[in-house]
Design an enzyme around this catalytic site. Structure first.
Site, mmCIF file in Angstrom:
data_model
loop_
_atom_site.group_PDB
_atom_site.id
_atom_site.type_symbol
_atom_site.label_atom_id
_atom_site.label_comp_id
_atom_site.label_asym_id
_atom_site.label_seq_id
_atom_site.Cartn_x
_atom_site.Cartn_y
_atom_site.Cartn_z
ATOM 1 N N ARG A 54 0.830 -1.206 0.000
ATOM 2 C CA ARG A 54 0.000 0.000 0.000
ATOM 3 C C ARG A 54 0.865 1.258 0.000
ATOM 4 N NH1 ARG A 54 -1.210 2.146 4.234
ATOM 5 N NH2 ARG A 54 -1.868 0.339 5.446
ATOM 6 N N TYR A 107 -13.683 17.975 -15.807
ATOM 7 C CA TYR A 107 -14.225 16.619 -15.851
ATOM 8 C C TYR A 107 -15.331 16.480 -14.791
ATOM 9 C CZ TYR A 107 -14.079 11.503 -15.568
ATOM 10 O OH TYR A 107 -14.404 10.179 -15.559
ATOM 11 N N ASP A 179 -4.853 19.265 -14.748
ATOM 12 C CA ASP A 179 -5.252 17.923 -15.193
ATOM 13 C C ASP A 179 -4.927 17.861 -16.682
ATOM 14 O OD1 ASP A 179 -6.558 15.704 -16.203
ATOM 15 O OD2 ASP A 179 -8.328 15.934 -14.942
ATOM 16 N N LYS A 204 -6.660 6.623 -19.492
ATOM 17 C CA LYS A 204 -6.963 7.080 -20.845
ATOM 18 C C LYS A 204 -5.788 6.823 -21.798
ATOM 19 C CE LYS A 204 -10.680 8.355 -18.728
ATOM 20 N NZ LYS A 204 -10.805 9.687 -18.127
HETATM 21 C C1 LIG Z 1 -11.208 10.179 -16.919
HETATM 22 C C2 LIG Z 1 -10.749 11.482 -16.419
HETATM 23 C C3 LIG Z 1 -10.523 11.694 -15.058
HETATM 24 C C4 LIG Z 1 -10.754 10.623 -14.016
HETATM 25 O O1 LIG Z 1 -9.908 9.548 -14.203
HETATM 26 P P1 LIG Z 1 -10.296 8.053 -13.714
HETATM 27 O O2 LIG Z 1 -9.065 7.271 -14.050
HETATM 28 O O3 LIG Z 1 -11.508 7.647 -14.485
HETATM 29 O O4 LIG Z 1 -10.567 8.134 -12.257
HETATM 30 C C5 LIG Z 1 -10.095 12.939 -14.655
HETATM 31 N N1 LIG Z 1 -9.899 13.939 -15.539
HETATM 32 C C6 LIG Z 1 -10.120 13.776 -16.849
HETATM 33 C C7 LIG Z 1 -9.907 14.922 -17.762
HETATM 34 C C8 LIG Z 1 -10.561 12.549 -17.340
HETATM 35 O O5 LIG Z 1 -10.791 12.389 -18.646
#
Ligand SMILES: *Cc1c(COP(=O)(O)O)cnc(C)c1O
Length: 391
Positions: A54, A107, A179, A204
């Site tokens: 962890r 998001y 982000d 992604k």
């Molecule tokens: C998908 C996404 C997230 C969240 O990510 P997860 O891996 O699904 O928790 C945050 N910001 C953006 C821009 C995203 O496309």
């Protein structure tokens, strides 16, 4: 070694297995050490080592160092999801009672985190349009501990005015969190945009195969990074070794996947713009994109793998399009897969908004978002031509 025989543990790892070409997978939840002195050395940073998964494990380290090399901001940490990374960067660092300025097109889950979780700690969140540099700078100048924005927004691919945002954040003494999921570090590096902290949904494009859920967060400042990591460990936001192993494998081909997807996306955007059933296309590389000039400064070329377009026939046209696309272009609420996928923001990511709220963002019932994959460009263009013919 003269050990008593038991099938339970205690078997030496075979000699000669130290240098496999592919990264080994280490699913162990715990690591043995020689004793308390060895634990002291590891915990106090005098020796490298792992203790409990962890806290960290080798597959997370390998993946984090690869993403570090792409972003170049600092030594980051891999988390169990993109949301875990965003939670650690925000909840883990912002003091109670502080103020946060957030991009109005974040998001959806990030918006929920800021609207539903941060206020419990007395944290006030102000929303501002990140494409309006002067407007968001004024909001930041009103005083805040943190600014959270995305360079490229979902689904209309609007581009944040990062130079204005970074200058305002610095003047206000606020931590700027970016982000960078949509742009990826191949589109823009967070450090070049003035960010103090970068987060990614590794789920992604970075992992790229829709078979893991992971995140990443890195801070330029080592003390801030240590705070983020402590929070992530304490809350158990740790990723699984196998997911890290899969993501690292996916990352090996990220540059190739990105190059192919961006080239196809640019060709697709132009093809869509010429299609009679299409009333509008949003692609940062096109001169008709509202933020094209800023995108040219901050993002591309290449301009990314995401394309957004509007079918003039609304939801019925979308239904016909998706029916004809079925089997060629999967309809799925994610992005960055090896396959070209379609999403309908009005019924998924933006369904919580009113019709008017969506209209302000430029999202209608006829709006479709495309995440372009790695198929041959001709295959993708043909699949769209086929689906458009049914509209
Ligand atoms: C998908 C996404 C997230 C969240 O990510 P997860 O891996 O699904 O928790 C945050 N910001 C953006 C821009 C995203 O496309």
């Amino acid at each position: 070694m003269n050990r008593p025989t038991t099938p339970v543990r205690r078997t030496d790892w075979p000699a000669g297995a130290e240098a496999p070409l592919a990264t080994p997978l280490a699913p162990a939840a715990a690591y043995t050490t020689a004793g308390p002195d060895a634990l002291d050395d590891i915990y106090e940073g005098r020796a490298a080592g792992y203790i409990y998964a962890r806290e960290c494990h080798p597959n997370a380290t390998v993946l984090a160092r690869k993403i570090d090399a792409l972003e170049g901001l600092g030594q980051g940490v891999v988390t169990a999801s993109g949301m875990a990374a965003i939670a650690a960067a925000t909840l883990g660092t912002v003091p109670a009672g502080a103020r946060v300025v957030a991009g109005a097109q974040l998001y959806g889950r990030s918006q929920r985190l800021l609207r539903e979780e941060l206020p419990r700690l007395g944290i006030e969140v102000a929303w501002a349009d990140p494409t309006d540099g002067a407007g968001i700078a004024a909001e930041i100048a009103g005083g805040c501990a943190m600014v959270l924005v995305e360079l490229v927004s979902n689904p209309t691919l609007r581009v944040a005015d990062m130079p204005a945002i970074a200058a305002a954040a610095q003047a206000a003494g606020a931590t700027l969190v970016l982000d960078n999921t949509f742009a990826t570090p191949l589109g823009a590096k967070a450090g070049d945009l003035g960010a103090d902290v970068v987060v990614h949904s590794v789920t992604k494009l970075l992992a790229g195969h829709s078979d893991v859920t992971l995140g990443y967060v890195a801070a330029r400042d080592a003390t801030l990074q240590a705070r983020i990591e402590t929070f992530a460990i304490t809350l158990g936001l740790t990723p699984s070794p196998f997911d890290c192993w899969l993501a690292e494998r996916g990352l090996q081909t990220f540059e190739l996947r990105h190059a192919r997807a961006c080239a196809t996306a640019a060709a697709l955007a132009d093809a869509l713009a010429a299609a009679p059933a299409v009333s509008g296309v949003l692609y940062p590389g096109r001169s008709d994109h509202p933020d094209h000039a800023l995108a040219a400064e901050l993002l591309g070329p290449p301009w990314g793998n995401m394309v957004c377009f509007h079918l003039s026939g609304g939801r019925p046209a979308v239904d016909r399009f998706l029916q004809a696309a079925d089997g060629r272009l999967p309809f799925a609420a994610t992005l960055g897969d090896v396959a070209t996928t379609l999403a309908h923001p009005a019924s998924s990511s933006h369904r919580a908004l009113s019709v008017e709220g969506r209209a302000v963002l430029g999202i209608g019932e006829g709006t479709l978002r495309v995440s372009v994959g790695v198929e041959a460009t001709d295959y993708v263009l043909e699949a769209f031509a086929h689906a458009l013919a049914a509209v």
